[in-house]
Design a protein around this motif. Structure first.
Motif, PDB file in Angstrom:
ATOM      1  N   ALA A 121      26.236 -14.528  -7.198  1.00 15.89           N
ATOM      2  CA  ALA A 121      26.645 -15.849  -6.250  1.00 15.89           C
ATOM      3  C   ALA A 121      26.072 -17.033  -7.373  1.00 15.89           C
ATOM      4  CB  ALA A 121      26.519 -15.782  -4.737  1.00 15.89           C
ATOM      5  N   ARG A 122      26.834 -17.814  -7.511  1.00 10.74           N
ATOM      6  CA  ARG A 122      27.207 -18.760  -8.628  1.00 10.74           C
ATOM      7  C   ARG A 122      27.439 -19.866  -7.719  1.00 10.74           C
ATOM      8  NH1 ARG A 122      29.698 -20.864 -13.847  1.00 10.74           N
ATOM      9  NH2 ARG A 122      29.010 -23.072 -14.187  1.00 10.74           N
ATOM     10  N   VAL A 123      26.076 -21.440  -7.442  1.00 13.10           N
ATOM     11  CA  VAL A 123      25.931 -22.317  -7.371  1.00 13.10           C
ATOM     12  C   VAL A 123      26.027 -23.415  -7.549  1.00 13.10           C
ATOM     13  CG1 VAL A 123      24.631 -22.764  -4.863  1.00 13.10           C
ATOM     14  CG2 VAL A 123      25.420 -20.839  -4.599  1.00 13.10           C
ATOM     15  N   THR A 124      27.298 -24.288  -7.289  1.00  9.73           N
ATOM     16  CA  THR A 124      26.746 -25.450  -7.291  1.00  9.73           C
ATOM     17  C   THR A 124      26.512 -26.569  -6.566  1.00  9.73           C
ATOM     18  OG1 THR A 124      29.077 -25.749  -8.084  1.00  9.73           O
ATOM     19  CG2 THR A 124      28.559 -25.359  -9.431  1.00  9.73           C
ATOM     20  N   THR A 125      25.737 -27.643  -6.473  1.00 12.10           N
ATOM     21  CA  THR A 125      25.394 -28.491  -5.573  1.00 12.10           C
ATOM     22  C   THR A 125      26.273 -29.688  -5.087  1.00 12.10           C
ATOM     23  OG1 THR A 125      23.603 -28.616  -5.905  1.00 12.10           O
ATOM     24  CG2 THR A 125      23.624 -26.365  -4.666  1.00 12.10           C
ATOM     25  N   ARG A 126      26.363 -31.053  -4.483  1.00 13.80           N
ATOM     26  CA  ARG A 126      26.801 -31.748  -4.114  1.00 13.80           C
ATOM     27  C   ARG A 126      26.113 -32.605  -2.845  1.00 13.80           C
ATOM     28  NH1 ARG A 126      32.739 -32.707  -3.082  1.00 13.80           N
ATOM     29  NH2 ARG A 126      31.620 -34.228  -2.277  1.00 13.80           N
ATOM     30  N   GLU A 127      25.496 -33.608  -2.989  1.00 13.97           N
ATOM     31  CA  GLU A 127      25.178 -34.102  -1.404  1.00 13.97           C
ATOM     32  C   GLU A 127      25.915 -35.470  -1.100  1.00 13.97           C
ATOM     33  OE1 GLU A 127      20.480 -35.129  -2.208  1.00 13.97           O
ATOM     34  OE2 GLU A 127      21.449 -36.436  -3.047  1.00 13.97           O
ATOM     35  N   GLY A 128      25.562 -35.346   0.261  1.00 12.01           N
ATOM     36  CA  GLY A 128      26.625 -36.645   0.576  1.00 12.01           C
ATOM     37  C   GLY A 128      26.173 -36.680   2.160  1.00 12.01           C
ATOM     38  N   THR A 129      26.733 -37.464   3.111  1.00 10.69           N
ATOM     39  CA  THR A 129      26.886 -37.851   4.391  1.00 10.69           C
ATOM     40  C   THR A 129      27.967 -36.837   5.516  1.00 10.69           C
ATOM     41  OG1 THR A 129      28.667 -39.206   5.049  1.00 10.69           O
ATOM     42  CG2 THR A 129      26.314 -40.005   4.406  1.00 10.69           C
ATOM     43  N   THR A 130      27.473 -36.140   6.573  1.00 12.75           N
ATOM     44  CA  THR A 130      27.690 -35.496   7.306  1.00 12.75           C
ATOM     45  C   THR A 130      29.447 -35.471   7.397  1.00 12.75           C
ATOM     46  OG1 THR A 130      26.252 -34.743   8.315  1.00 12.75           O
ATOM     47  CG2 THR A 130      28.128 -34.471   9.270  1.00 12.75           C
ATOM     48  N   PRO A 131      29.697 -36.944   8.006  1.00 18.05           N
ATOM     49  CA  PRO A 131      31.587 -37.225   7.496  1.00 18.05           C
ATOM     50  C   PRO A 131      32.013 -36.536   6.081  1.00 18.05           C
ATOM     51  CG  PRO A 131      30.201 -38.756   8.901  1.00 18.05           C
ATOM     52  CD  PRO A 131      28.993 -37.836   7.924  1.00 18.05           C
ATOM     53  N   GLY A 132      31.731 -37.381   4.800  1.00 14.75           N
ATOM     54  CA  GLY A 132      31.934 -37.089   4.101  1.00 14.75           C
ATOM     55  C   GLY A 132      32.042 -35.296   3.511  1.00 14.75           C
ATOM     56  N   LEU A 133      31.011 -34.032   3.958  1.00 14.59           N
ATOM     57  CA  LEU A 133      31.125 -32.958   3.668  1.00 14.59           C
ATOM     58  C   LEU A 133      32.826 -32.593   4.385  1.00 14.59           C
ATOM     59  CD1 LEU A 133      27.577 -32.738   2.881  1.00 14.59           C
ATOM     60  CD2 LEU A 133      28.717 -32.709   1.493  1.00 14.59           C
ATOM     61  N   ALA A 134      31.762 -33.365   6.350  1.00 16.15           N
ATOM     62  CA  ALA A 134      33.102 -32.130   6.503  1.00 16.15           C
ATOM     63  C   ALA A 134      34.721 -32.530   5.872  1.00 16.15           C
ATOM     64  CB  ALA A 134      33.114 -33.432   7.797  1.00 16.15           C
ATOM     65  N   ARG A 135      34.682 -33.990   5.746  1.00 20.70           N
ATOM     66  CA  ARG A 135      36.302 -33.987   4.816  1.00 20.70           C
ATOM     67  C   ARG A 135      36.332 -32.907   3.917  1.00 20.70           C
ATOM     68  NH1 ARG A 135      34.653 -39.132   5.786  1.00 20.70           N
ATOM     69  NH2 ARG A 135      34.498 -40.063   3.673  1.00 20.70           N
ATOM     70  N   ALA A 136      35.178 -32.937   2.240  1.00 20.12           N
ATOM     71  CA  ALA A 136      35.430 -32.159   1.367  1.00 20.12           C
ATOM     72  C   ALA A 136      35.921 -30.821   1.746  1.00 20.12           C
ATOM     73  CB  ALA A 136      34.674 -32.640   0.450  1.00 20.12           C
ATOM     74  N   LEU A 137      35.430 -30.351   2.661  1.00 19.68           N
ATOM     75  CA  LEU A 137      35.299 -28.683   3.029  1.00 19.68           C
ATOM     76  C   LEU A 137      37.086 -29.047   3.789  1.00 19.68           C
ATOM     77  CD1 LEU A 137      32.556 -27.636   6.022  1.00 19.68           C
ATOM     78  CD2 LEU A 137      33.026 -27.084   3.580  1.00 19.68           C
ATOM     79  N   THR A 283      34.534 -15.504   2.491  1.00 16.77           N
ATOM     80  CA  THR A 283      34.005 -14.380   1.181  1.00 16.77           C
ATOM     81  C   THR A 283      32.935 -13.797   1.233  1.00 16.77           C
ATOM     82  OG1 THR A 283      32.998 -16.032  -0.382  1.00 16.77           O
ATOM     83  CG2 THR A 283      35.395 -15.691  -0.136  1.00 16.77           C
ATOM     84  N   PRO A 284      32.817 -12.589   0.779  1.00 15.94           N
ATOM     85  CA  PRO A 284      30.491 -11.988   0.841  1.00 15.94           C
ATOM     86  C   PRO A 284      29.548 -13.087  -0.071  1.00 15.94           C
ATOM     87  CG  PRO A 284      32.463 -10.499  -0.038  1.00 15.94           C
ATOM     88  CD  PRO A 284      33.286 -11.922  -0.502  1.00 15.94           C
ATOM     89  N   ALA A 285      30.657 -14.395  -1.337  1.00 15.90           N
ATOM     90  CA  ALA A 285      29.562 -15.169  -1.424  1.00 15.90           C
ATOM     91  C   ALA A 285      29.194 -16.146  -0.971  1.00 15.90           C
ATOM     92  CB  ALA A 285      29.910 -15.520  -2.331  1.00 15.90           C
ATOM     93  N   ILE A 286      30.023 -16.337   0.679  1.00 14.28           N
ATOM     94  CA  ILE A 286      29.930 -17.892   1.779  1.00 14.28           C
ATOM     95  C   ILE A 286      28.631 -17.033   2.228  1.00 14.28           C
ATOM     96  CG2 ILE A 286      30.848 -19.170   3.352  1.00 14.28           C
ATOM     97  CD1 ILE A 286      33.408 -19.190   1.221  1.00 14.28           C
ATOM     98  N   THR A 287      28.903 -15.680   2.857  1.00 20.70           N
ATOM     99  CA  THR A 287      28.082 -15.103   3.372  1.00 20.70           C
ATOM    100  C   THR A 287      27.048 -15.259   3.149  1.00 20.70           C
ATOM    101  OG1 THR A 287      30.199 -14.602   4.189  1.00 20.70           O
ATOM    102  CG2 THR A 287      27.745 -12.750   4.840  1.00 20.70           C
ATOM    103  N   ALA A 288      26.876 -15.438   1.923  1.00 18.14           N
ATOM    104  CA  ALA A 288      25.121 -14.431   1.601  1.00 18.14           C
ATOM    105  C   ALA A 288      24.741 -16.062   1.574  1.00 18.14           C
ATOM    106  CB  ALA A 288      25.548 -13.970   0.176  1.00 18.14           C
ATOM    107  N   VAL A 289      25.498 -17.076   0.747  1.00 16.46           N
ATOM    108  CA  VAL A 289      24.951 -18.218   0.355  1.00 16.46           C
ATOM    109  C   VAL A 289      24.535 -18.791   2.269  1.00 16.46           C
ATOM    110  CG1 VAL A 289      24.959 -20.741   0.316  1.00 16.46           C
ATOM    111  CG2 VAL A 289      26.079 -19.427  -0.766  1.00 16.46           C
ATOM    112  N   THR A 290      25.439 -18.426   3.017  1.00 14.35           N
ATOM    113  CA  THR A 290      25.015 -19.218   4.535  1.00 14.35           C
ATOM    114  C   THR A 290      23.600 -18.407   5.395  1.00 14.35           C
ATOM    115  OG1 THR A 290      27.566 -19.667   5.560  1.00 14.35           O
ATOM    116  CG2 THR A 290      25.900 -18.731   7.170  1.00 14.35           C
ATOM    117  N   GLN A 291      23.930 -16.608   5.316  1.00 13.75           N
ATOM    118  CA  GLN A 291      22.163 -16.778   5.338  1.00 13.75           C
ATOM    119  C   GLN A 291      20.787 -16.720   4.545  1.00 13.75           C
ATOM    120  OE1 GLN A 291      23.859 -12.339   4.507  1.00 13.75           O
ATOM    121  NE2 GLN A 291      24.656 -11.970   6.173  1.00 13.75           N
ATOM    122  N   ALA A 292      21.231 -16.911   3.287  1.00 13.91           N
ATOM    123  CA  ALA A 292      19.782 -17.939   2.456  1.00 13.91           C
ATOM    124  C   ALA A 292      19.198 -18.868   3.332  1.00 13.91           C
ATOM    125  CB  ALA A 292      20.523 -18.040   0.837  1.00 13.91           C
ATOM    126  N   ILE A 293      20.730 -19.515   3.584  1.00 13.60           N
ATOM    127  CA  ILE A 293      20.719 -20.764   4.589  1.00 13.60           C
ATOM    128  C   ILE A 293      19.631 -21.151   5.341  1.00 13.60           C
ATOM    129  CG2 ILE A 293      21.287 -23.642   5.455  1.00 13.60           C
ATOM    130  CD1 ILE A 293      23.500 -22.768   3.358  1.00 13.60           C
TER     131      ILE A 293
END
Length: 300
Positions: A121-137, A283-293
């Protein structure tokens, strides 16, 4: 319907940014170029896709429908590019967003766990506020996001279908103060003592919350410094230039000269940490990232 992948990327960026100007800045286009692509999209679709308002641009219902298809199309285009380059089967990419104070607490531990449990699983990250991140999703520019909410802990946005949300942890909000200032040696502060205090807060707007000021203070808070970066804010606190709020989870990471106090005389301010993604199978990667968080945030 005749549209290009470039048109669809513009659609996604407008939806995330909330304006043609902001979308142009993110894409490296001129504002007029983005406007022309938006007009071309509407002409090709035969319906109005954008609601132009004084405070920005929002997608109409047909626009949201096209946005859902655009995410699928662009994901397929990107996957085809990876396959053609020979990288398609080696890794699964996950774009992770985090609210502003989550990085120091969540990211190192989550990535360390992923290196063991899901090295593919290759993860890239970015910061933001909750409203902005929800829009990005919603626009498909993020795959998963660490969000925060306050009581009554409503859905991160008002769109339907609702985001798939995993509750990770509830943490109390604290006030960070100078260890050598007027609150030196204390473990708590009365809310009345905060009324006239100087505050260090993140910039806010009509769509983004004011972060760094104790909620519910009577009257207008006196914000003397504005900064998004947590290290900047906390070093200003250490120098005695103001106070700021922090989640309890950040308290062990405070720099020298800063201490965290509980606030008494008011109901506790609880902040919930959430992991959100689009509805539907993960996806398996999203599941793995969620479990790690979850493993990184929940106390042992």
């Amino acid at each position: 319907m005749d549209v290009s992948s470039a048109n669809l990327r513009v659609l996604c960026q407008i939806a995330e940014s909330g304006s043609f100007t902001a979308a142009a800045a993110q894409l490296g286009y001129t504002q007029s170029a983005v406007s022309r692509q938006a007009i071309a999209l509407e002409r090709g679709a035969g319906v109005a896709l954008f609601e132009r308002r004084p405070d920005g641009v929002r997608l109409t219902q047909p626009g949201l429908t096209l946005l859902r298809h655009a995410r699928t199309i662009l994901a397929s285009v990107d996957a085809a590019g990876r396959d053609l380059s020979g990288h398609g089967s080696r890794t699964e990419h996950v774009r992770l967003g985090m609210f502003l104070s989550a990085g120091p607490v969540v990211l190192p531990a989550a990535l360390a766990r992923l290196a063991v449990t899901a090295p593919w699983a290759r993860v890239t990250t970015r910061e933001g506020t909750t409203p902005g991140l929800a829009r990005a999703l919603r626009t498909g520019s993020l795959d998963v996001a660490v969000l925060t909410s306050r009581p009554p802990h409503r859905s991160p946005d008002g769109e339907t279908p609702r985001l798939h949300v995993t509750t990770v942890h509830d943490a109390e909000l604290l006030v960070a103060v100078s260890a050598s200032g007027s609150f030196a040696g204390r473990t708590s502060v009365q809310v009345d003592e905060l009324v006239d205090a100087p505050w260090i807060a993140a910039p806010s707007s009509s769509s983004e919350p004011l972060l760094g000021v104790w909620p519910g203070l009577p009257g207008r808070a006196r914000v003397v410094h504005s900064a998004r970066d947590w290290l900047t804010k906390l070093h200003l606190v250490a120098g005695g230039f103001g106070l700021t709020t922090i989640p309890e989870s950040l308290a062990p990471l405070l720099p020298p000269g800063v201490t965290a106090l509980r606030v008494e005389g008011a109901p506790p301010e609880v902040r919930r940490v959430l992991v959100a993604r689009l509805p539907g199978p993960a996806t398996p990667a999203i599941t793995a990232v969620t479990q790690a968080i979850v493993a990184a945030v929940r106390p042992n």
